[in-house]
Scaffold this motif. Sequence first.
Motif, PDB file in Angstrom:
ATOM      1  N   LYS A 258      -1.447  -2.415   3.577  1.00 13.28           N
ATOM      2  CA  LYS A 258      -0.736  -3.169   2.551  1.00 13.28           C
ATOM      3  C   LYS A 258      -0.383  -2.263   1.374  1.00 13.28           C
ATOM      4  N   GLY A 259       0.846  -2.379   0.909  1.00  8.11           N
ATOM      5  CA  GLY A 259       1.301  -1.545  -0.196  1.00  8.11           C
ATOM      6  C   GLY A 259       1.841  -0.200   0.238  1.00  8.11           C
ATOM      7  N   ARG A 260       1.599   0.177   1.493  1.00 11.10           N
ATOM      8  CA  ARG A 260       2.102   1.463   2.001  1.00 11.10           C
ATOM      9  C   ARG A 260       3.143   1.277   3.104  1.00 11.10           C
ATOM     10  N   PHE A 261       2.968   0.255   3.925  1.00 11.39           N
ATOM     11  CA  PHE A 261       3.880  -0.006   5.044  1.00 11.39           C
ATOM     12  C   PHE A 261       4.733  -1.232   4.738  1.00 11.39           C
ATOM     13  N   THR A 262       5.969  -1.201   5.210  1.00  8.77           N
ATOM     14  CA  THR A 262       6.872  -2.334   5.063  1.00  8.77           C
ATOM     15  C   THR A 262       7.565  -2.599   6.398  1.00  8.77           C
TER      16      THR A 262
END
Length: 117
Positions: free
Chosen positions: A64-68
Amino acid sequence: VQLQASGGGLVQAGGSLRLSCAASGRTFSSYAMGWFRQAPGKEREFVAAISWSSSNTYYLDSVKGRFTISRDNAKNTVYLQMNNLKPEDTAVYYCAAEIRGVVVEYWGQGTLVTVSS
């Protein structure tokens, strides 16, 4: 039905990669799609998923917060943008289509992501 994953490779810690998964033989615009990964000696784990309309996304806590995750239904393709990669992200990444709860109907062939420290 084929799910062709691409975009894996070798990257240094802190770097970025974008995975793509193009589906053919069936339209998945009405179904959730996602990504899983399997590190050496470990079980396959869920990474991210996206609803058919892109209105809902779900992530493994550690990404979370790194991958989209995103998708383009017109291209029958799902993407995974991975930023600030860490060595523990090293794994074979598999795209998945027609996800219904814990059931995945279709799997891609996997693409290797290696993050060096």
